[in-house]
Each structure stands twice: as C-alpha cells, then as structure tokens.
Write an enzyme that holds these catalytic residues in place. Sequence first.
Site, PDB file in Angstrom:
ATOM      1  N   PHE A 132       0.820  -1.217   0.000  1.00 33.66           N
ATOM      2  CA  PHE A 132       0.000   0.000   0.000  1.00 33.66           C
ATOM      3  C   PHE A 132       0.859   1.275   0.000  1.00 33.66           C
ATOM      4  N   ILE A 133       1.664   1.464   1.024  1.00 31.95           N
ATOM      5  CA  ILE A 133       2.411   2.730   1.140  1.00 31.95           C
ATOM      6  C   ILE A 133       3.602   2.725   0.187  1.00 31.95           C
ATOM      7  N   TYR A 183       2.450  -7.652  16.062  1.00 32.42           N
ATOM      8  CA  TYR A 183       2.885  -6.740  14.990  1.00 32.42           C
ATOM      9  C   TYR A 183       3.741  -5.613  15.567  1.00 32.42           C
ATOM     10  N   PHE A 239      10.283  -0.294   3.450  1.00 34.08           N
ATOM     11  CA  PHE A 239       8.840  -0.359   3.706  1.00 34.08           C
ATOM     12  C   PHE A 239       8.391  -1.795   3.985  1.00 34.08           C
ATOM     13  N   HIS A 262      -6.680  -4.892  22.193  1.00 37.82           N
ATOM     14  CA  HIS A 262      -6.896  -3.738  21.316  1.00 37.82           C
ATOM     15  C   HIS A 262      -6.417  -2.432  21.966  1.00 37.82           C
ATOM     16  N   SER A 303       7.079  -6.649  16.896  1.00 36.48           N
ATOM     17  CA  SER A 303       8.073  -6.958  15.850  1.00 36.48           C
ATOM     18  C   SER A 303       8.585  -5.677  15.205  1.00 36.48           C
ATOM     19  N   LYS A 304       7.727  -4.672  15.040  1.00 39.33           N
ATOM     20  CA  LYS A 304       8.190  -3.391  14.487  1.00 39.33           C
ATOM     21  C   LYS A 304       9.115  -2.697  15.495  1.00 39.33           C
ATOM     22  N   THR A 316       6.082   2.682  12.688  1.00 36.20           N
ATOM     23  CA  THR A 316       4.698   2.943  13.057  1.00 36.20           C
ATOM     24  C   THR A 316       4.575   3.571  14.437  1.00 36.20           C
ATOM     25  N   ASP A 317       3.465   4.270  14.661  1.00 36.37           N
ATOM     26  CA  ASP A 317       3.189   4.811  15.998  1.00 36.37           C
ATOM     27  C   ASP A 317       2.835   3.706  17.002  1.00 36.37           C
ATOM     28  N   GLU A 318       2.501   2.501  16.482  1.00 39.63           N
ATOM     29  CA  GLU A 318       2.037   1.445  17.393  1.00 39.63           C
ATOM     30  C   GLU A 318       3.121   0.972  18.350  1.00 39.63           C
ATOM     31  N   ASN A 333     -13.098   5.184  15.870  1.00 36.62           N
ATOM     32  CA  ASN A 333     -13.407   4.339  14.707  1.00 36.62           C
ATOM     33  C   ASN A 333     -14.840   4.508  14.221  1.00 36.62           C
TER      34      ASN A 333
HETATM   35  P1  NAD Z   1       1.480  -3.631   3.233  1.00 35.05           P
HETATM   36  O1  NAD Z   1       1.197  -4.845   4.033  1.00 35.05           O
HETATM   37  O2  NAD Z   1       0.410  -3.062   2.380  1.00 35.05           O
HETATM   38  O3  NAD Z   1       2.738  -3.892   2.252  1.00 35.05           O
HETATM   39  C1  NAD Z   1       3.887  -4.565   2.681  1.00 35.05           C
HETATM   40  C2  NAD Z   1       4.686  -4.947   1.445  1.00 35.05           C
HETATM   41  O4  NAD Z   1       5.878  -5.603   1.872  1.00 35.05           O
HETATM   42  C3  NAD Z   1       3.959  -5.915   0.505  1.00 35.05           C
HETATM   43  O5  NAD Z   1       4.092  -5.528  -0.825  1.00 35.05           O
HETATM   44  C4  NAD Z   1       4.654  -7.248   0.756  1.00 35.05           C
HETATM   45  O6  NAD Z   1       4.634  -8.107  -0.373  1.00 35.05           O
HETATM   46  C5  NAD Z   1       6.052  -6.794   1.113  1.00 35.05           C
HETATM   47  N1  NAD Z   1       6.789  -7.759   1.926  1.00 35.05           N
HETATM   48  C6  NAD Z   1       6.338  -8.432   3.017  1.00 35.05           C
HETATM   49  N2  NAD Z   1       7.300  -9.230   3.490  1.00 35.05           N
HETATM   50  C7  NAD Z   1       8.398  -9.033   2.712  1.00 35.05           C
HETATM   51  C8  NAD Z   1       9.707  -9.551   2.721  1.00 35.05           C
HETATM   52  N3  NAD Z   1      10.097 -10.463   3.627  1.00 35.05           N
HETATM   53  N4  NAD Z   1      10.584  -9.142   1.778  1.00 35.05           N
HETATM   54  C9  NAD Z   1      10.201  -8.235   0.827  1.00 35.05           C
HETATM   55  N5  NAD Z   1       8.959  -7.716   0.772  1.00 35.05           N
HETATM   56  C10 NAD Z   1       8.066  -8.109   1.707  1.00 35.05           C
HETATM   57  O7  NAD Z   1       2.026  -2.565   4.265  1.00 35.05           O
HETATM   58  P2  NAD Z   1       1.889  -0.967   4.242  1.00 35.05           P
HETATM   59  O8  NAD Z   1       0.614  -0.598   4.893  1.00 35.05           O
HETATM   60  O9  NAD Z   1       2.194  -0.485   2.896  1.00 35.05           O
HETATM   61  O10 NAD Z   1       3.065  -0.577   5.246  1.00 35.05           O
HETATM   62  C11 NAD Z   1       4.382  -0.310   4.746  1.00 35.05           C
HETATM   63  C12 NAD Z   1       5.285  -0.019   5.927  1.00 35.05           C
HETATM   64  O11 NAD Z   1       4.784   1.121   6.623  1.00 35.05           O
HETATM   65  C13 NAD Z   1       5.364  -1.145   6.949  1.00 35.05           C
HETATM   66  O12 NAD Z   1       6.681  -1.218   7.418  1.00 35.05           O
HETATM   67  C14 NAD Z   1       4.422  -0.704   8.058  1.00 35.05           C
HETATM   68  O13 NAD Z   1       4.827  -1.228   9.300  1.00 35.05           O
HETATM   69  C15 NAD Z   1       4.593   0.797   8.001  1.00 35.05           C
HETATM   70  N6  NAD Z   1       3.433   1.605   8.458  1.00 35.05           N
HETATM   71  C16 NAD Z   1       2.187   1.340   7.956  1.00 35.05           C
HETATM   72  C17 NAD Z   1       1.133   2.168   8.338  1.00 35.05           C
HETATM   73  C18 NAD Z   1      -0.269   1.960   7.796  1.00 35.05           C
HETATM   74  O14 NAD Z   1      -1.203   2.622   8.273  1.00 35.05           O
HETATM   75  N7  NAD Z   1      -0.477   1.087   6.808  1.00 35.05           N
HETATM   76  C19 NAD Z   1       1.348   3.226   9.238  1.00 35.05           C
HETATM   77  C20 NAD Z   1       2.644   3.433   9.737  1.00 35.05           C
HETATM   78  C21 NAD Z   1       3.680   2.623   9.315  1.00 35.05           C
HETATM   79  O1  DAU Z   2      -1.106   3.056  13.579  1.00 36.46           O
HETATM   80  C1  DAU Z   2      -0.417   2.634  12.449  1.00 36.46           C
HETATM   81  C2  DAU Z   2      -0.851   1.239  12.076  1.00 36.46           C
HETATM   82  O2  DAU Z   2      -2.140   1.361  11.482  1.00 36.46           O
HETATM   83  C3  DAU Z   2       0.110   0.540  11.108  1.00 36.46           C
HETATM   84  O3  DAU Z   2       1.339   0.377  11.742  1.00 36.46           O
HETATM   85  C4  DAU Z   2      -0.456  -0.811  10.671  1.00 36.46           C
HETATM   86  O4  DAU Z   2       0.393  -1.400   9.710  1.00 36.46           O
HETATM   87  C5  DAU Z   2      -1.813  -0.579  10.055  1.00 36.46           C
HETATM   88  O5  DAU Z   2      -2.393  -1.817   9.709  1.00 36.46           O
HETATM   89  C6  DAU Z   2      -2.720   0.164  11.031  1.00 36.46           C
HETATM   90  O6  DAU Z   2      -3.034  -0.685  12.154  1.00 36.46           O
HETATM   91  P1  DAU Z   2      -4.493  -0.673  12.799  1.00 36.46           P
HETATM   92  O7  DAU Z   2      -4.683  -1.917  13.565  1.00 36.46           O
HETATM   93  O8  DAU Z   2      -4.750   0.595  13.513  1.00 36.46           O
HETATM   94  O9  DAU Z   2      -5.376  -0.672  11.447  1.00 36.46           O
HETATM   95  P2  DAU Z   2      -6.735  -1.395  11.063  1.00 36.46           P
HETATM   96  O10 DAU Z   2      -7.203  -0.768   9.800  1.00 36.46           O
HETATM   97  O11 DAU Z   2      -6.602  -2.887  11.087  1.00 36.46           O
HETATM   98  O12 DAU Z   2      -7.713  -0.971  12.231  1.00 36.46           O
HETATM   99  C7  DAU Z   2      -7.981   0.400  12.502  1.00 36.46           C
HETATM  100  C8  DAU Z   2      -8.916   0.451  13.690  1.00 36.46           C
HETATM  101  O13 DAU Z   2     -10.191  -0.081  13.284  1.00 36.46           O
HETATM  102  C9  DAU Z   2      -8.465  -0.419  14.844  1.00 36.46           C
HETATM  103  O14 DAU Z   2      -8.827   0.238  16.062  1.00 36.46           O
HETATM  104  C10 DAU Z   2      -9.275  -1.704  14.698  1.00 36.46           C
HETATM  105  C11 DAU Z   2     -10.566  -1.215  14.078  1.00 36.46           C
HETATM  106  N1  DAU Z   2     -11.243  -2.154  13.167  1.00 36.46           N
HETATM  107  C12 DAU Z   2     -10.508  -2.729  12.171  1.00 36.46           C
HETATM  108  C13 DAU Z   2     -11.090  -3.590  11.270  1.00 36.46           C
HETATM  109  C14 DAU Z   2     -10.282  -4.252  10.186  1.00 36.46           C
HETATM  110  C15 DAU Z   2     -12.593  -2.402  13.277  1.00 36.46           C
HETATM  111  O15 DAU Z   2     -13.283  -1.861  14.179  1.00 36.46           O
HETATM  112  N2  DAU Z   2     -13.183  -3.257  12.399  1.00 36.46           N
HETATM  113  C16 DAU Z   2     -12.489  -3.888  11.408  1.00 36.46           C
HETATM  114  O16 DAU Z   2     -13.071  -4.692  10.648  1.00 36.46           O
END
Ligand code: NAD
Ligand code: DAU
Length: 356
Positions: free
Chosen positions: A11-12, A163, A80, A298, A166-167, A137-139, A262
């Site tokens: 995604f990102i 998750y 990423f 949660h 591990s981050k 991530t902020d998590e 949410n």
């Molecule tokens: P995502 O799950 O959409 O994408 C992860 C990508 O990494 C995928 O394309 C996957 O194929 C690839 N990948 C997984 N394991 C791999 C490996 N071993 N080697 C090479 N590629 C691999 O994740 P995202 O939401 O795009 O997040 C990207 C980064 O940003 C992550 O590090 C995540 O922790 C961080 N992040 C995400 C969010 C969010 O809200 N999505 C917020 C803050 C930080």
């Molecule tokens: O805060 C940054 C993080 O945000 C990233 O590091 C993660 O990679 C990313 O997946 C995201 O984590 P969250 O757990 O916050 O995202 P998610 O979209 O899974 O859930 C957002 C909030 O919504 C969370 O409080 C759980 C709730 N939720 C989620 C789903 C999927 C629901 O209530 N119903 C749902 O079906």
Amino acid sequence: MTILVTGGAGFIGANFVLDWLAQSDEPVVNLDKLTYAGNLETLAPLQNNPRHIFVQGDIADKALVDSLLAQHQPRAVLNFAAESHVDRSIRSPEDFIQTNIVGTFRLLEAVRAYWNSLPNDSEQDDKSTFRFLHVSTDEVYGSLGATDPAFTETHRYEPNSPYSASKAASDHLVRAYHHTYGLPVLTTNCSNNYGPYHFPEKLIPLMIVNALAGKPLPVYGDGMQVRDWLYVKDHCSAIRRVLQAGQTGEVYNVGGWNEKPNIDIVKTICALLDELRPRADATSYTTQIAYVKDRPGHDRRYAIDASKLERELGWKPAETFESGIRKTVLWYLGNDEWVAHVQSGAYRESVKTQYS
Ligand code: NAD
Ligand code: DAU
C-alpha cells in the site's frame, strides 16, 4: 543515482514509488516478496518504465540483497517491507517475526557491508551521503489514555501486539546499527494511513467495499478506539523530506493531527457513500453497521505529535481528513476492477504474467 525501495508493491510503498517516479528521474529498484499484500496491478502504470526495476524477493535473502546493492549501487535504501496487519499478527505471529525482525536484521547486515565498501574520502562522498531509511509505526509506543498528550519521539516503547512488538524490535535494530556501526539511518514512525490502493482488510477500505457489497460493517468492541489518520500521499511526502534533510540517527514522527474514534470514521464513510452512491432502497449505509467482538489486546488510543518534523524539516500534510477521505471514497468508487481483482484473488495472477 538510484534508490532501493523494499515493499514497494504494498500500500504505502507502491504509493511512494508511483509518486517518486512522477516527480524524479532517479530510478527505483523495488524489492518485494509479493506476499498477499503485494500487488503488481498497483504498479501497472510503471510496467514499461525503465526507471522502475522490479525484483521479486525477500529482504531476509541476504545474498539477493548483496547482489542488488552491488549491481545498482543505490545512494539510499528505504525499508517499507513488513507484515503489517495487526489482526493477522494475532492469528499467526510467525511471519511477523521472520520478516519484521529477521528480515530487517538481514537487510541491515547487507546494507552495512555495502556501506562499508563505499568510497570515503570527503564530506560529500558516497559513504557520507548514503542513507538507510526505516519506515515504522506509531504502534510501537503503545496505547494512550483519553487525555494523555500525543506520542513524541521520546515516548517510551510499549508495543502491545505481535505486529507492534516486531516493528519495535526492527526499530531497535536500526538504532543499534547507527550507534554501533555508524550506519547513517533515519527512522520514521507514522500514524494510520489511508488512501488509494489500501488492501481491503484494513478498516477504511474494508468499510467502503463491504458497504458497496451490502455486507455488514464490522466495528470492533464499542467503536470508541481512537486512531490518528494521515492520507498516504502525505506520508510519502514526509518520507521524501526526511530522506532529503533528516539528521542521521534521528527519529521523526509523522502524522496529521487527525484523531478520530473508529465509529466516526465508519459513519463518515457511510455519509459519503449515501451522497455519492446512494443505496437502492434510499436508506443510509449506517444500517449495515454491526458491532462485533473486540480485537484481543486492542490499543485504545494512538495520537502522533509530528511537530518535530514540521519544526526541523518544514513538512506539513497537504490534506485535511475531510479532503483525504472524500478522495479515498471516490478512488474506490472509480477503481472497482482493482478491488474486484483483490477480492477474487486475480491480482495474484499478475505476478505470474508480468514477472515470470
Ligand atoms: P502492506 O502490508 O500493504 O505492504 C507490505 C509490502 O511488503 C507488501 O508488498 C509485501 O509483499 C512486502 N513484503 C512483506 N514481506 C516481505 C519480505 N520479507 N521481503 C520483501 N517484501 C516483503 O504494508 P503498508 O501498509 O504499505 O506498510 C508499509 C510499511 O509502513 C510497513 O513497514 C508498516 O509497518 C509501516 N506503516 C504502515 C502504516 C499503515 O497505516 N499502513 C502506518 C505506519 C507505518
Ligand atoms: O497506527 C499505524 C498502524 O495502522 C500501522 O502500523 C499498521 O500497519 C496498520 O495496519 C494500522 O493498524 P491498525 O490496527 O490501527 O489498522 P486497522 O485498519 O486494522 O484498524 C484500525 C482500527 O479499526 C483499529 O482500532 C481496529 C478497528 N477495526 C478494524 C477492522 C479491520 C474495526 O473496528 N473493524 C475492522 O473490521
């Protein structure tokens, strides 16, 4: 000059690569394992672009990373790649340990050897200007009480899910490689992203696609958990800015001051869909909301204080939550084929056809 991006089919990462190549002539080597979260259909606009070099592979494969670094001589590596979904980490943590911890470690080892081999004869040589940027991530900071101030970069690490643990471990390894070996690292800790190409198992895209399909909108627990939302293109611009001007060894929080419970997010999506794609029976999509069992462990509230990034590097998000969420809903309404291929699994086929 070249950069190496890992996880650039997710995604990102994919948003970052698309934006980068739209704004710069500098090639991108994109290393991605193509797990379920990697989607080459997102990168289809780059299929004939010689500045996008896609390699399917694992960040934990040190020999592969060694050879990519030797071949392309990048001036920066942006990490990423990760397993990123909290719910999956609760059901099945092992992949998170493997990619987020072992994978980051192996990547760091390869990058350290490469960096050590770079010329080192002036302040502007390749060794001095090289950067390893780790996307986190902020998590990792844990959960806030209702009135606690937002997370700053010095907040203690208190991860609560497999998750986030591990981050957190990966962040600590990155920090250690700077302090022990002098590797020029940068770390960003961002809040929840949303926007185009978001895999529809996360809250915002799931609510949009379920609403349109007439399915229940599952809200965990009481729906009063708070997340802090940032439009993905703003996260990408922050990463570009940190890469350009961040101080090595420093951590930068990234966020847009958009805390929302949410249930408010879900109701906002319903209201936008009521306006843009009304239900056939003219009742609101809110009738599809279904409160379900809460996520184990949660976290109640996240909030990011991004003032260091604004103060020191002059970064600000371009989107408000209102503008970003409207763009996002419109994007999903206009990209039903991308969504349908994810839901049917057909996007996995594009791996075989494009890169086999
Ligand atoms: P995502 O799950 O959409 O994408 C992860 C990508 O990494 C995928 O394309 C996957 O194929 C690839 N990948 C997984 N394991 C791999 C490996 N071993 N080697 C090479 N590629 C691999 O994740 P995202 O939401 O795009 O997040 C990207 C980064 O940003 C992550 O590090 C995540 O922790 C961080 N992040 C995400 C969010 C969010 O809200 N999505 C917020 C803050 C930080
Ligand atoms: O805060 C940054 C993080 O945000 C990233 O590091 C993660 O990679 C990313 O997946 C995201 O984590 P969250 O757990 O916050 O995202 P998610 O979209 O899974 O859930 C957002 C909030 O919504 C969370 O409080 C759980 C709730 N939720 C989620 C789903 C999927 C629901 O209530 N119903 C749902 O079906």
